[in-house]
Design an enzyme around this catalytic site. Structure first.
Site, PDB file in Angstrom:
ATOM      1  N   PHE A 118      53.943   7.292  59.660  1.00 61.06           N
ATOM      2  CA  PHE A 118      54.368   6.353  60.719  1.00 61.06           C
ATOM      3  C   PHE A 118      54.820   7.078  61.994  1.00 61.06           C
ATOM      4  CE2 PHE A 118      55.714   2.584  57.744  1.00 61.06           C
ATOM      5  CZ  PHE A 118      54.381   2.337  57.484  1.00 61.06           C
ATOM      6  N   THR A 180      55.868   7.084  53.748  1.00 60.60           N
ATOM      7  CA  THR A 180      57.296   6.912  54.041  1.00 60.60           C
ATOM      8  C   THR A 180      57.974   6.732  52.693  1.00 60.60           C
ATOM      9  OG1 THR A 180      56.880   5.894  56.195  1.00 60.60           O
ATOM     10  CG2 THR A 180      59.016   5.424  55.157  1.00 60.60           C
TER      11      THR A 180
HETATM   12  C1  LIG Z   1      44.421   8.611  59.651  1.00 58.16           C
HETATM   13  C2  LIG Z   1      44.798   7.277  59.076  1.00 58.16           C
HETATM   14  C3  LIG Z   1      45.961   6.640  59.502  1.00 58.16           C
HETATM   15  C4  LIG Z   1      46.307   5.393  58.987  1.00 58.16           C
HETATM   16  N1  LIG Z   1      47.443   4.780  59.425  1.00 58.16           N
HETATM   17  C5  LIG Z   1      47.738   3.526  58.983  1.00 58.16           C
HETATM   18  C6  LIG Z   1      48.881   2.841  59.469  1.00 58.16           C
HETATM   19  O1  LIG Z   1      49.598   3.306  60.353  1.00 58.16           O
HETATM   20  N2  LIG Z   1      49.156   1.607  58.947  1.00 58.16           N
HETATM   21  C7  LIG Z   1      48.375   1.029  57.983  1.00 58.16           C
HETATM   22  O2  LIG Z   1      48.653  -0.096  57.557  1.00 58.16           O
HETATM   23  N3  LIG Z   1      47.275   1.653  57.524  1.00 58.16           N
HETATM   24  C8  LIG Z   1      46.951   2.878  57.999  1.00 58.16           C
HETATM   25  N4  LIG Z   1      45.829   3.505  57.526  1.00 58.16           N
HETATM   26  C9  LIG Z   1      45.028   2.848  56.462  1.00 58.16           C
HETATM   27  C10 LIG Z   1      43.854   2.068  57.025  1.00 58.16           C
HETATM   28  O3  LIG Z   1      44.299   1.002  57.839  1.00 58.16           O
HETATM   29  C11 LIG Z   1      42.992   1.495  55.888  1.00 58.16           C
HETATM   30  O4  LIG Z   1      43.766   0.565  55.159  1.00 58.16           O
HETATM   31  C12 LIG Z   1      42.493   2.565  54.916  1.00 58.16           C
HETATM   32  O5  LIG Z   1      42.202   3.762  55.605  1.00 58.16           O
HETATM   33  C13 LIG Z   1      41.247   2.107  54.166  1.00 58.16           C
HETATM   34  O6  LIG Z   1      40.168   1.869  55.036  1.00 58.16           O
HETATM   35  P1  LIG Z   1      39.014   2.985  55.316  1.00 58.16           P
HETATM   36  O7  LIG Z   1      38.598   3.523  53.982  1.00 58.16           O
HETATM   37  O8  LIG Z   1      37.926   2.242  56.024  1.00 58.16           O
HETATM   38  O9  LIG Z   1      39.653   4.019  56.170  1.00 58.16           O
HETATM   39  C14 LIG Z   1      45.463   4.764  58.030  1.00 58.16           C
HETATM   40  C15 LIG Z   1      44.285   5.402  57.630  1.00 58.16           C
HETATM   41  C16 LIG Z   1      43.945   6.634  58.128  1.00 58.16           C
HETATM   42  C17 LIG Z   1      42.667   7.291  57.672  1.00 58.16           C
END
Ligand SMILES: Cc1cc2nc3c(=O)[nH]c(=O)nc-3n(C[C@H](O)[C@H](O)[C@H](O)COP(=O)(O)O)c2cc1C
Length: 368
Positions: A118, A180
């Site tokens: 975060f 976190t």
């Molecule tokens: C670098 C990075 C940072 C992320 N930061 C957050 C975040 O701040 N809050 C959140 O709810 N999800 C965060 N996620 C999770 C994504 O929103 C998503 O739920 C997760 O990556 C699965 O989707 P994907 O496989 O298409 O990346 C983050 C993912 C990545 C890769």
């Protein structure tokens, strides 16, 4: 993190970005996206429209939280063809997150591990920035979380709803980041019930001035089915407007090949998350019984993967990690595949696909 500009800057930017540390590459990508006002708006196709949470989405493909944590480029992303953008996670106070390096590309597995924790510019900086673009329209949701040192974490969510309700298309209560310490304990039944009671109350209060902002709950894929029973029961009884399934996983599938990186702490996303997150989506869909819509997130890296999410129970999808490996061309590919699915099956709209395979997915062996 990202060679997001593939197909726009034609392989010029992507090789450069791939030589950089993932976080430096991400910062550069955000800078390039700020140039996107110079780019033409991608034309939409009315057949992809979806209505959910009382909102009209031009198409069901959203940018997931974490890409634009500080709400710097939502309008550029909308112009490039995303149906909606979720900014954040935003915390009330600014905080730096964990020490670097904290983002790792698993090139062979097409996955990402992050333990950002975060990192946020905080509400005082982000609120005016976001409020200034609110009149521009488009669906931009706000993903909220608690500061690491918050004495009362639920109070952080309440404060952010009070502040952002009037300028957010929807608000996502993120209780599923693994980075976190203790945050995911808010998914336990008693804590979740208390949190949702308080955030719904804050939403109702804010609605007197701002109108009712839809409230979504984003969960982890690392839950037992007993825990999921409790969570869905509480989400239903507290009347949230929807759920996002889900966040990154702390598990490490045994077939990962990027051996040097798999032991890094943090949440895994991208292709290795697809099977688990799709199973959890289907399990959630059968428990929700149509009471509210779901957003399917995790490992979408093709048109077929997006269609599988819809068929497992998602009304909308979000993606992030695959953009690192595939670039923006993936967005157009997914939308073309969705149109193809409508035409092939002679369907009126995407709603006809939603949940078609949910029961079948829940009957499969548990994904490894
Ligand atoms: C670098 C990075 C940072 C992320 N930061 C957050 C975040 O701040 N809050 C959140 O709810 N999800 C965060 N996620 C999770 C994504 O929103 C998503 O739920 C997760 O990556 C699965 O989707 P994907 O496989 O298409 O990346 C983050 C993912 C990545 C890769």
């Amino acid at each position: 993190m990202i060679g997001l500009f593939d197909g726009l800057f034609d392989g010029l930017a992507r090789p450069l970005l791939r030589t950089l540390d993932p976080e430096d590459a991400h910062a550069l990508t955000l800078k390039m996206l700020k140039l996107a006002p110079l780019l033409a708006t991608v034309r939409g196709d009315k057949r992809l429209a979806v209505r959910a949470f009382s909102l009209n989405f031009p198409n069901p493909v959203g940018m997931a939280a974490g890409f634009d944590k500080n709400a710097e480029v939502p309008d550029a992303l909308l112009r490039l063809g995303f149906g909606f953008v979720e900014v954040g996670t935003i915390t009330p106070k600014p905080q730096r997150g964990n020490p670097r390096p904290r983002v790792f590309r698993l090139d062979t597995d097409c996955g990402v591990i992050n333990r950002l924790g975060f990192n946020s510019e905080g509400a005082d900086v982000i609120l005016p920035r976001h409020a200034a673009r609110a009149a521009a329209g488009g669906i931009v949701g706000i993903n909220i979380g608690a500061n690491r040192d918050a004495p009362d974490r639920a109070a952080d969510y309440v404060a952010l709803i009070e502040r952002f309700a009037s300028v957010a298309s929807y608000v996502t209560v993120n209780v599923s980041s693994p980075n976190t310490p203790g945050l995911r304990d808010l998914q336990h039944a008693a804590a979740l019930d208390d949190l949702l009671a308080r955030v719904i109350d804050a939403r109702e209060h804010a609605a007197e001035k701002a109108g009712p902002v839809p409230l979504l709950l984003k969960i982890a894929p690392d839950l037992s089915l007993g825990e999921l029973d409790d969570i869905v029961g509480i989400a239903r009884s507290r009347r949230v407007d929807g759920m996002i399934v889900g966040n990154t996983t702390v598990s490490r599938p045994p077939n990962l090949r990027d051996a040097a990186l798999v032991r890094e702490a943090g949440g895994l996303s991208g292709r290795p998350l697809f099977a688990l997150s799709t199973r959890m989506l289907a399990e959630t869909y059968v428990r929700v019984e149509g009471v509210f819509p779901l957003i399917g997130t995790g490992g979408i890296d093709s048109g077929a993967a997006a269609i599988a999410k819809l068929r497992a129970g998602a009304s909308l999808v979000q993606l992030y990690s695959a953009l690192v490996f595939r670039g923006l061309g993936l967005l157009a590919e997914i939308k073309a595949a969705l149109i193809g699915a409508l035409e092939r099956d002679n369907l009126e709209n995407l709603g006809d696909l939603v949940g078609a395979d949910a029961a079948a997915v829940t009957a499969e062996p548990w994904p490894q």
